[in-house]
Design an enzyme around this catalytic site. Structure first.
Site, PDB file in Angstrom:
ATOM      1  N   SER A  66       0.840  -1.195   0.000  1.00  0.00           N
ATOM      2  CA  SER A  66       0.000   0.000   0.000  1.00  0.00           C
ATOM      3  C   SER A  66       0.877   1.248   0.000  1.00  0.00           C
ATOM      4  O   SER A  66       2.083   1.194   0.257  1.00  0.00           O
ATOM      5  CB  SER A  66      -0.907   0.009   1.232  1.00  0.00           C
ATOM      6  OG  SER A  66      -0.118   0.147   2.404  1.00  0.00           O
ATOM      7  N   HIS A  67       0.233   2.395  -0.239  1.00  0.00           N
ATOM      8  CA  HIS A  67       0.975   3.662  -0.318  1.00  0.00           C
ATOM      9  C   HIS A  67       1.740   3.932   0.977  1.00  0.00           C
ATOM     10  O   HIS A  67       2.924   4.278   0.958  1.00  0.00           O
ATOM     11  CB  HIS A  67       0.031   4.819  -0.604  1.00  0.00           C
ATOM     12  CG  HIS A  67       0.688   6.158  -0.467  1.00  0.00           C
ATOM     13  ND1 HIS A  67       1.477   6.705  -1.449  1.00  0.00           N
ATOM     14  CD2 HIS A  67       0.704   7.042   0.571  1.00  0.00           C
ATOM     15  CE1 HIS A  67       1.952   7.866  -1.031  1.00  0.00           C
ATOM     16  NE2 HIS A  67       1.487   8.097   0.181  1.00  0.00           N
ATOM     17  N   VAL A  68       1.059   3.780   2.126  1.00  0.00           N
ATOM     18  CA  VAL A  68       1.715   4.109   3.393  1.00  0.00           C
ATOM     19  C   VAL A  68       2.872   3.146   3.675  1.00  0.00           C
ATOM     20  O   VAL A  68       3.884   3.537   4.265  1.00  0.00           O
ATOM     21  CB  VAL A  68       0.690   4.116   4.549  1.00  0.00           C
ATOM     22  CG1 VAL A  68       0.245   2.716   4.921  1.00  0.00           C
ATOM     23  CG2 VAL A  68       1.259   4.833   5.771  1.00  0.00           C
ATOM     24  N   ARG A 102       5.709   4.323   1.485  1.00  0.00           N
ATOM     25  CA  ARG A 102       6.222   5.581   2.029  1.00  0.00           C
ATOM     26  C   ARG A 102       7.082   5.309   3.279  1.00  0.00           C
ATOM     27  O   ARG A 102       8.127   5.938   3.468  1.00  0.00           O
ATOM     28  CB  ARG A 102       5.047   6.490   2.382  1.00  0.00           C
ATOM     29  CG  ARG A 102       5.438   7.835   2.938  1.00  0.00           C
ATOM     30  CD  ARG A 102       6.020   8.787   1.913  1.00  0.00           C
ATOM     31  NE  ARG A 102       5.046   9.162   0.937  1.00  0.00           N
ATOM     32  CZ  ARG A 102       5.296   9.225  -0.373  1.00  0.00           C
ATOM     33  NH1 ARG A 102       6.493   8.891  -0.823  1.00  0.00           N
ATOM     34  NH2 ARG A 102       4.398   9.599  -1.236  1.00  0.00           N
TER      35      ARG A 102
END
Length: 1470
Positions: free
Chosen positions: A1073-1075, A1078
């Site tokens: 996922s994006h998080v 990141r």
């Protein structure tokens, strides 16, 4: 026998209709206990029907099977075989439809035996039903014989329906006819599976029965022999309960049988010898005076044995114990004889429970483990599917269905309150026929202000006075307070109402306002006068009490968001009327249902909140008003009838309606409620308890009965059962919310405690047990025993209790339903609850189809279903103890049972159904010892938890705003408001299911070697612990010191705040996922913790400085000193200074659209360039979608076009606000961009490039399709200003104005699966291992914030054909779309070295995706090992190929369509 107790028992009680008449006393849980002996009823000496019959022969007790009103015990039916003995003959043989053959055989009757009709069908269907009746002399109408095959039901009171028993190709059924007046049997055969009738050439089959010669004899037949023969017939037929008419018929049939024997030459003495040998001492003759002294009749001993057994707690005795008990009972009766009592005295004492007995309760000896088990039918799961999703009021408006509008009175009241600004102390609404009167009392400083407003049409006058000393006083009002036009009269004044005008001419009301000095008067009596008629409050004067309880000030309108505010305001205005009695409340509720229905989900939620506040005693039940129980019962009946009608016509609200009904008793017309008044007098008279607490309770019951009376009755029963220990009385009351203060608060207060004598105990237990049924019939609609009685039918002629009550059985119930309910009641107290749960759920399954049909007695079926549901929940809670040492398979099976119950009770239950199917598949995998069973079960557990959390969110969204708002209006205790939704959830199956999941979770994690953690970004850090509810809520925050965030909710879409060194969560975002990306890019420790104890320990360290150290087992943490912080690398703290990352602003190239051959660094981002490169390089087995692009600078060019001048101006203003720190401008900027118009040249160039690339041009399908495409393009441009992207660029201090957005246009591949590959394992950093995640449908559920986990696997690059699954999917939603186009963001901010800009901006399909609830039990990727290996290996192979092309780790997105791999984008792995 003619004068014996046995005769009385026989004549009065044994011949009674089959009915659900469970007269056993209740235990402390209000659950009927099992019985062993036949019981004596209250006054008449009648034998009560028990679940196991007892036959006495001499001095022994022989247990046997007993046929109850439900049918025979158990539900298994042995196969029948058509027999043709010497006395049988084939009456008929028929060829029916096709090769179906019918044979009928009739056996000639032998003396005393019934005529037998045996029917055999060959090659028929699996579900054959005999539709039949009988004929007497020349009577065309069918009569319905009382002796019927097992499981027979009465069809519309006109025919019988009996099921055939299937055995191979044949089906059998045997009918016994014992009525000698019946001359023939007629029937048809129904094939239920094919909905087909099998007839005899279009007519009924007609079977003549052998005729019997009419018997005439002059022999004298003694009546005592007829009585014995009748008894034997009754015993042979299963000891059924007959109505009086049938009792006479049976008696005469016994006489005819004996006359037949006499006609054959058998003497009366021979008959007597045979009968007395059979009956032995079961039926006693009238003993002589010498016999009385030495012998007690066995029937009395039998009754006394029952009394002893009942007092002992109804244990299951062995044969030896039964004999001992029988002799003990005999000795007790002989002791009475020795005291001088006669047999008649003993008869009277037994019926009153007056025989002294010494026996201890033996509950510990009760049989609690049973071997019987019902055979469950195969469940057609999808037939239970309910996709109804209630609409909000906003959605209703969009659909053209307006929510209910404010009435003129409500509009006036709201306008006046807003204008005056006074706090409203009282607001009362009175019904005046079809009109209303609203009275509002407020208290400005030093004043009392009364406003009366009505929608009455005719001129109206208020005839009013004032009270100074008491409420009944009429004093003439002072002249100074009279409104204009008033006229003073003797002890009163008359004041005219005046018309009020509104801007809306449809609002027409009359109003009158009065203002008095505060403290001068205590209230105002009044009546209304119009056109010569007086208008009163139900034949009494209206009265407004100036000192009445202060009404909480209405909350601000904003607090009413998410509620049906108009309805709730009306409820609050009518509460002062509703609190008078249950009759008032239920009638008001019935009146409001139409408005609630118009308001939809939120309206019915408002009714539920109000009714539940009532049920939990947060509202006053009775205030200064006497009401008869039958009036309460009638009001309940009206309300439940209204709810039944809504349930029938609005399937989308069924769950809410069930919850409302569970707060209301069933009610009933006629004397159902009146019996509460009458029968308490019977108890007092029977048991000599006319004073003290019983008299106080009697007065309360007469004044205003309530559900509290059920608890009081149970408390009295528990007190008596405890051998008169008063602490048990208070224990039961207090556990059910009744305190001394509450008893004293009744209008007819209960001051005293019960104080019974020991000789009263038995009679009181008997009578209170009977009375409990009456109380529950009115107040406890969801009580299982009462609910069964109402559905299965009940007839009683007992003296004093339920006198003359007859409830007819519901027609068309499933044939096996009575047996299921009987089975349930027999196992209701089992410690091993598994068998009980199966039977309860099978009963609910049988009941389910009937709940979705219109039915005159639907509410009775609903109350039964609610009661079964409730019993499942209590059984599960009782069964927790038995799961302490249970294995995972057992716990999983219990989970399936609770899920099944939840499915049967829920609207929109599709996700729950697929969870249920998933658990059944997990059990199959476990049984087959599949190595992945625990891993698969963990995914189903995670999905089930997500489904429960969504259900809890629904409750919170729908119910809690109404609880907050209405609770404030009604002055409900704040603690009750705060826990309102929590208590609703805890009271349902969802809470039981959650407990089972918590119990199983650690077992699965251990079995699957999952541990307590999943470490997504393994970085050792030091920081201060901060606990937050949502990561989303703090994503734009900047922490001044290194912070470890423990976040309860992480969706996967958030940014990680500045200064954060770690994020720990119980949530389960995807690893890709994006998080997650990141976190790895920013060197932030990120991990999911599955163990709530570990998480609680971390939260307890809030504010402390901890070191987190990832290892192979998860995350280790320890407290460190402040000095150690200085030695930690500052790479995780907040960045300072100017970022080294810079953007180069792109210019418009002169082209609005370009082909993939023109993709260069100046025109498009890396996403588009990589696709162009791959299309030329990858092997043919890997597909690359055709693409064109809208290059950099086009957005700015379109914005500067003259047609968008106003948009540009507005956008510039919003950017100014954003620059000043007003982040709310971001949403407005995105909305403003959607107002852009497309220049003609852009449309022409884009159309040309799309067609040249051989993709379909949307505009060819119509202008609307182009508009959809244009809207998608604008949304991609607008995503430059989404919160996550804006804060991300702001954090690295990149000039947001320099960020440019190209749009990559591709044709959508309608995927079976979507995947993301990281060619270096992101969790371990192992470059030899590929990590990938796969979802069903489009990839947005993987890269977007869709809850649940994807299927994840790793694969060694050296062994591509051996993928290893790490986790199975728990996402409940898959996205699918029609043939369409997608517009992907492609910014220059995604190309920066060391900055993970990918995923920050939106990709938007032209068409909206369809959300499909996923069933993984039919998904080949999950259930087919070979298919799974093939697909996962192909995905891994594609990743390796692309990594080899670029020579560096890649982050790849793609889809699978019909087994072929398509890659839609790739970028360097961060």
């Amino acid at each position: 026998m003619s004068n014996s107790v046995s005769q009385n028992l026989f004549q009065q009680s044994l011949f009674r209709p089959i009915a659900l008449e469970r007269q056993s006393k209740l235990n402390s849980s209000s659950i009927p206990a099992n019985t062993l002996y036949q019981s004596a009823s209250s006054k008449t000496g009648k034998i009560r029907k028990s679940q196991l019959s007892s036959e006495f022969t001499g001095n022994s007790l022989r247990r046997g099977n007993h046929t109850t009103g439900f049918g025979r015990r158990g539900v298994d039916i042995t196969s029948a075989v058509l027999t043709t003995g010497p006395a049988s003959q084939i009456s008929g043989k028929f060829n029916l439809d096709g090769n179906i053959e019918l044979k009928v055989a009739v056996s000639a009757p032998v003396s005393g035996d019934p005529t037998q009709v045996e029917i055999e069908v060959t090659n028929g269907g699996d579900s054959l039903i005999l539709h039949w009746g009988a004929l007497r002399d020349k009577k065309e109408k069918w009569v319905l014989p009382t002796l019927r095959p097992h499981g027979t039901i009465v069809y519309k009171d006109q025919a019988l329906r009996s099921s055939f028993v299937k055995s191979g190709a044949n089906a059998f059924l045997k009918i016994d006819i014992d009525d000698h007046t019946i001359k023939a049997v007629e029937f048809l055969i129904v094939d239920e599976t094919q909905n087909k009738w099998l007839k005899n050439n279009g007519a009924n089959f007609h079977v003549k029965l052998p005729s019997r010669e009419k018997l005439e004899t002059n022999a004298l037949l003694p009546e005592d022999l007829v009585q014995i023969q009748a008894y034997l017939r009754w015993e042979r037929k299963g000891k059924q309960m007959y109505p009086p008419q049938k009792e006479k018929e049976e008696y005469e049939a016994a006489r005819r049988e004996l006359l037949e024997e006499i006609a054959r030459g058998i003497s009366v003495e021979e008959i007597r010898t045979r009968l007395t040998r059979k009956a032995d001492s079961g039926i006693s003759k009238e003993p002589s005076s010498s016999e009385i002294k030495n012998k007690i009749p066995d029937d009395l001993v039998q009754i006394q044995a029952y009394v002893r057994w009942e007092k002992a707690g109804k244990p299951n005795y062995s044969s030896e114990q039964q004999l001992r008990e029988f002799e003990e009972a005999r000795q007790e009766l002989l002791a009475e004889l020795q005291k001088g009592s006669t047999i008649d005295d003993i008869k009277k004492k037994i019926t009153k429970g007056g025989i002294e007995t010494k026996v201890a309760r033996q509950l510990e000896n009760k049989k609690v483990f049973r071997t019987e088990r019902i055979q469950r039918k195969k469940i057609e799961v999808m037939k239970l599917l309910n996709k109804h999703q209630p609409k909000s009021m906003e959605e209703k408006v969009l659909d053209g269905v307006e929510p209910s509008l404010q009435t003129p009175l409500e509009h006036f009241a709201k306008t006046k309150e807003e204008h005056d600004g006074n706090v409203v102390h009282i607001k009362k609404l009175y019904k005046l026929g079809d009109k209303e009167l609203l009275v509002i009392l407020s208290k400005p400083v030093g004043k009392v202000k009364v406003s009366l407003v009505t929608d009455f049409n005719e001129p109206l006058t208020l005839h009013w006075g004032l009270s100074r000393a008491n409420a009944g006083e009429w004093l003439e009002p002072p002249l100074g307070v009279l409104p204009p036009g008033s006229v003073s009269q003797n002890s009163a004044s008359e004041s005219p109402f005046s018309n009020v005008s509104f801007l809306d001419p449809s609002y027409k009301v009359q109003c009158l306002e009065l203002e008095l000095e505060e403290g001068t008067f205590i209230g105002m009596p009044f009546v209304l006068h119009s056109d010569g008629k007086w208008i009163k409050d139900k034949d009494s004067d209206f009265y407004l009490d100036f000192g009445a309880g202060f009404m909480q000030p209405q909350k601000a309108a904003a607090d009413a968001k998410g509620t049906a505010q108009s309805l709730l305001d009306k409820i609050a205005a009518m509460e002062s009327e509703a609190e008078k009695s249950f009759m008032h409340r239920f009638n008001i509720a019935a009146d409001l249902i139409d408005q609630a229905k118009s308001d939809g989900e939120l309206g019915l939620a408002g009714i539920l909140v109000w009714m539940r506040f009532m049920a939990t005693r947060q509202l006053i039940w009775n205030k200064n008003y006497n009401v008869k129980p039958r009036e309460i019962s009638r009001a309940q009946d009206r309300l439940t009838d209204t709810l039944q009608n809504v349930f029938t016509n609005h399937s989308e609200y069924r769950e809410l309606l069930r919850m409302i009904m569970s707060t209301v008793g069933r009610g009933g017309e006629g004397d159902v409620g009146q019996r509460i008044r009458d029968e308490i007098l019977v108890i007092q008279r029977n048991n000599d308890c006319k004073g003290g607490m019983m008299e106080e309770w009697h007065q309360k019951l007469h004044n205003n009965t309530s559900p509290d009376d059920v608890v009081i009755c149970q408390a009295l029963i528990d007190y008596i059962n405890s051998d008169l220990d008063i602490s048990f009385y208070w224990k039961t009351l207090n556990e059910n919310g009744i305190t001394k203060e509450r008893l004293l608060s009744y209008d007819r207060a209960i001051h005293s405690e019960p104080n019974f004598r020991r000789e009263q105990k038995d009679g009181l237990l008997r009578d209170l047990g009977n009375y409990m049924r009456t109380l529950k019939a009115v107040h406890s609609g969801a009580d299982l025993e009462s609910a069964i009685s109402n559905c299965m039918g009940y007839v009683s002629e007992g003296q004093g209790f339920m006198v003359g009550v007859q409830i007819n059985p519901i027609s068309d119930l499933p044939s096996r339903f009575p047996e299921l309910l009987q089975f349930v009641m027999e196992h209701i107290e089992d410690k091993n609850v598994e068998v009980l749960l199966e039977s309860l759920l099978e009963a609910r399954q049988e009941l389910c189809p009937l709940l979705f049909k219109s039915h005159a007695r639907l509410k009775d079926l609903l109350f039964l279903d609610i009661a079964l549901d409730s019993t499942v929940r209590t059984a599960i809670e009782r069964g927790y103890e038995g799961l302490s040492n249970a294995g995972p398979e057992k716990i999983m099976y219990f989970i399936t049972l609770v899920l099944e119950n939840l499915v049967l009770s829920s609207d929109d239950n599709e996700d729950l159904i697929y969870c249920w199917k998933g658990w059944n598949h997990a059990i199959d995998l476990c049984k087959s010892q599949n190595g992945h069973w625990a891993l698969y079960a963990k995914s189903i557990l995670d999905r089930t938890r997500l489904s429960l959390s969504l259900k809890a969110e629904w409750y919170q969204r729908v119910l809690h705003p109404s609880a907050e708002y209405l609770g404030g209006l009604l002055g409900v205790d704040q603690w009750a408001v705060n826990i309102f939704t929590e208590e609703i959830i805890r009271g349902g199956s969802a809470a039981s299911l959650s407990s089972l999941l918590n119990r199983l979770d650690p077992v699965l994690r251990k079995t699957a070697n999952l541990g307590s953690w999943q470490v997504i970004s393994p970085v050792e850090v030091v920081g201060y612990v901060s606990v937050v509810n949502e990561l989303l809520a703090v994503q734009d925050k900047s922490y001044e010191r290194p912070t470890i965030l423990v976040a309860k909710s992480v969706t996967g879409e958030e940014e990680i705040p500045d200064g954060t060194v770690a994020v720990l969560t119980p949530d389960m975002p995807d690893v890709l996922s994006h998080v997650s990306v990141r976190a790895r890019n920013s060197k932030v420790c990120f991990a999911t913790c599955f163990d709530s104890n570990i998480l609680d320990g971390l939260q307890a360290n809030e504010g402390k400085l901890l070191r987190l150290k990832p290892d192979s087992a998860g995350i280790l943490y320890s407290e460190v000193k402040e000095s150690e912080l200085e030695n930690v690398s500052s790479s995780h703290t907040k960045e300072a200074g100017v970022s080294s990352l810079t953007l180069v602003k792109k210019q418009f190239s002169g082209k609005y659209a370009i082909s993939s051959d023109e993709f260069t660094n100046d025109l498009v981002g890396a996403k588009s360039r990589n696709i162009s490169y791959l299309k030329r390089k990858v092997p043919s087995w890997m597909g690359i979608p055709t693409s064109v692009a809208i290059p950099f600078g086009v957005f700015e060019k379109v914005l500067s076009d003259s047609i968008n001048q106003a948009v540009a101006k507005n956008l510039q203003s919003l950017k100014g606000r954003l620059g000043e720190g007003d982040f709310s401008a971001l949403k407005e900027i995105r909305a403003t961009i959607l107002e852009l118009q497309a220049p003609k040249q852009l449309v022409q160039e884009l159309k040309s490039e799309i067609k040249k690339s051989q993709m379909p041009w949307p505009g060819d399908e119509g202008e609307q399709r182009w508009e959809q495409a244009w809207m998608a393009i604008k949304k991609v441009w607008g995503s430059k200003w989404n919160e996550r992207a804006y804060f991300s660029t702001r954090k690295i201090k990149v000039d947001h104005e320099y960020l440019c957005m190209a749009v990559l246009v591709q044709e959508i591949i309608n995927a079976d699966y979507a995947f993301v590959i990281h060619t270096t394992n992101p969790s371990s950093g192992d470059s030899s291992e590929i990590y990938a995640e796969v979802v069903k449908g489009l990839g947005e559920t993987l890269v977007g914030a869709y809850p649940g986990r994807a299927l994840s696997f790793v694969c060694k690059k050296s062994d591509i054909n051996s993928p290893q699954v790490l986790g199975y999917p728990s996402k409940s939603i898959g996205l699918f779309i029609r043939q369409s186009m997608i517009f992907r963001s492609d910014s220059n901010g995604e190309d920066l070295d060391g900055y993970a800009g990918a995923g920050l901006y939106d990709s938007v399909p032209m068409d909206e995706e369809e959300k499909v609830v996923l069933d993984y039990t039919s998904d080949k990727l999950i259930i087919d090992g070979n298919f799974q290996k093939s697909i996962l290996s192909s995905i891994a192979r594609a990743g390796k190929e692309i990594e080899d092309l670029y020579g560096s780790p890649q982050d790849i997105e793609g889809v699978v369509k019909e087994g072929k791999i398509y890659v839609v984008q790739t970028r360097p792995q961060m």
